[in-house]
Design a protein around this motif. Structure first.
Motif, PDB file in Angstrom:
ATOM      1  N   VAL A 183     -10.084   7.831  13.338  1.00  0.00           N
ATOM      2  CA  VAL A 183      -8.907   7.377  12.597  1.00  0.00           C
ATOM      3  C   VAL A 183      -9.117   5.913  12.225  1.00  0.00           C
ATOM      4  O   VAL A 183      -9.226   5.045  13.101  1.00  0.00           O
ATOM      5  CB  VAL A 183      -7.611   7.519  13.420  1.00  0.00           C
ATOM      6  N   ASN A 184      -9.195   5.636  10.943  1.00  0.00           N
ATOM      7  CA  ASN A 184      -9.427   4.281  10.456  1.00  0.00           C
ATOM      8  C   ASN A 184      -8.524   3.983   9.255  1.00  0.00           C
ATOM      9  O   ASN A 184      -8.009   4.905   8.617  1.00  0.00           O
ATOM     10  CB  ASN A 184     -10.893   4.110  10.048  1.00  0.00           C
ATOM     11  N   LEU A 185      -8.380   2.702   8.971  1.00  0.00           N
ATOM     12  CA  LEU A 185      -7.585   2.274   7.819  1.00  0.00           C
ATOM     13  C   LEU A 185      -8.432   1.410   6.897  1.00  0.00           C
ATOM     14  O   LEU A 185      -9.356   0.718   7.350  1.00  0.00           O
ATOM     15  CB  LEU A 185      -6.372   1.457   8.265  1.00  0.00           C
ATOM     16  N   VAL A 186      -8.098   1.457   5.617  1.00  0.00           N
ATOM     17  CA  VAL A 186      -8.663   0.537   4.635  1.00  0.00           C
ATOM     18  C   VAL A 186      -7.540  -0.382   4.177  1.00  0.00           C
ATOM     19  O   VAL A 186      -6.493   0.085   3.708  1.00  0.00           O
ATOM     20  CB  VAL A 186      -9.278   1.292   3.438  1.00  0.00           C
ATOM     21  N   SER A 187      -7.744  -1.679   4.355  1.00  0.00           N
ATOM     22  CA  SER A 187      -6.771  -2.673   3.913  1.00  0.00           C
ATOM     23  C   SER A 187      -7.191  -3.139   2.521  1.00  0.00           C
ATOM     24  O   SER A 187      -8.101  -3.948   2.367  1.00  0.00           O
ATOM     25  CB  SER A 187      -6.738  -3.851   4.889  1.00  0.00           C
ATOM     26  N   ALA A 188      -6.532  -2.591   1.526  1.00  0.00           N
ATOM     27  CA  ALA A 188      -6.912  -2.855   0.136  1.00  0.00           C
ATOM     28  C   ALA A 188      -6.262  -4.135  -0.373  1.00  0.00           C
ATOM     29  O   ALA A 188      -5.156  -4.502   0.028  1.00  0.00           O
ATOM     30  CB  ALA A 188      -6.487  -1.686  -0.746  1.00  0.00           C
TER      31      ALA A 188
END
Length: 256
Positions: A183-188
């Motif tokens: 589970v990961n996030l991309v901070s755009a």
């Protein structure tokens, strides 16, 4: 030669317009060989069905309101009409009432703040659990955030909700890791989407972004964000979880 998602089955939840980050992820995922399914709900569903035709391969579109427990309970069955499993899930969903945005932080009611949290943060857990029955062989969940380590002009309770999203992703990484799910996030970086355009005063962020991002930044180009999400969906990050990857031209690392 196949792409890095060749043969993978990917659900992208939250695609409305072709300017949305979810659309960018779906496009790159298809370019890299994935079978993609996209979602939306309510009145926006008909828009999504039209926009789906602009992808390289028209994907299946299913209805999913992440705040509707019946929709979540029926998600696995809806997906089984198209795939026999999932290798990846993308959470591209956020919403806050106008009363919770645009400089109204001190006057926002709990009900409006709770709506922002439910749709934008808690829904990551709801979506993950709804997709879990189809992820028996593990896989990757990727969400989209907007740097919640600082306070932004106009972002208000959406910023608080994004902080909740980032924390939620870490706890999901803890609990789903034993099942082989990352589970990961991309901070755009700031991107001109329909959602961003609905935040009064958010243009104050746009005006300084290109000046501070050392790699430069184009707020109308979401391809870099789509690529990062697809990389995290692939097998190239087999031991990376609970992470936030910044795709913002380096803006987040600059002091001034």
């Amino acid at each position: 030669m196949g792409g890095i998602l060749e043969g993978k089955r990917i659900l992208v939840a939250g695609v409305t317009m072709d300017t949305s980050l979810g659309f960018a992820v779906a496009k790159v995922a298809q370019d890299q060989g994935a079978q993609v399914i996209i979602t939306n709900f309510g009145r926006a569903l008909s828009i999504t069905r039209r926009i789906a035709k602009r992808l390289p391969v028209e994907p299946a579109v299913i209805e999913l309101d992440v705040t509707n427990e019946e929709h979540l309970a029926g998600l696995a069955d809806s997906l089984r009409a198209h795939v026999d499993g999932l290798d990846g899930v993308v959470h591209s969903i956020a919403f806050a009432p106008q009363e919770a945005l645009g400089g109204n932080f001190l006057n926002t009611s709990y009900a409006d703040a709770a709506t922002a949290f439910h749709v934008s943060a808690y829904s990551l857990k709801g979506l993950a659990m709804a997709a879990l029955p189809l992820m028996k062989e593990g896989g990757s969940i990727v969400g989209l955030t907007f740097d919640a380590s600082v306070a932004w002009p106009a972002y208000d309770w959406m910023g608080v909700a994004k902080a909740g999203l980032e924390s939620c992703a870490r706890y999901l990484a803890r609990d789903l890791g034993p099942k082989g799910i990352r589970v990961n996030l991309v901070s755009a970086g700031y991107t001109k989407t329909i959602a961003a355009g609905g935040i009064p005063g958010i243009e104050r962020v746009e005006n300084v972004w290109s000046e501070r991002a050392p790699l430069g930044w184009n707020p109308t180009d979401s391809d870099a964000t789509g690529r990062a999400c697809v990389a995290l969906l692939s097998d190239f990050f087999p031991k990376t979880t609970g992470e936030i990857v910044h795709v913002d031209g380096g803006y987040h690392a600059m002091g001034a």
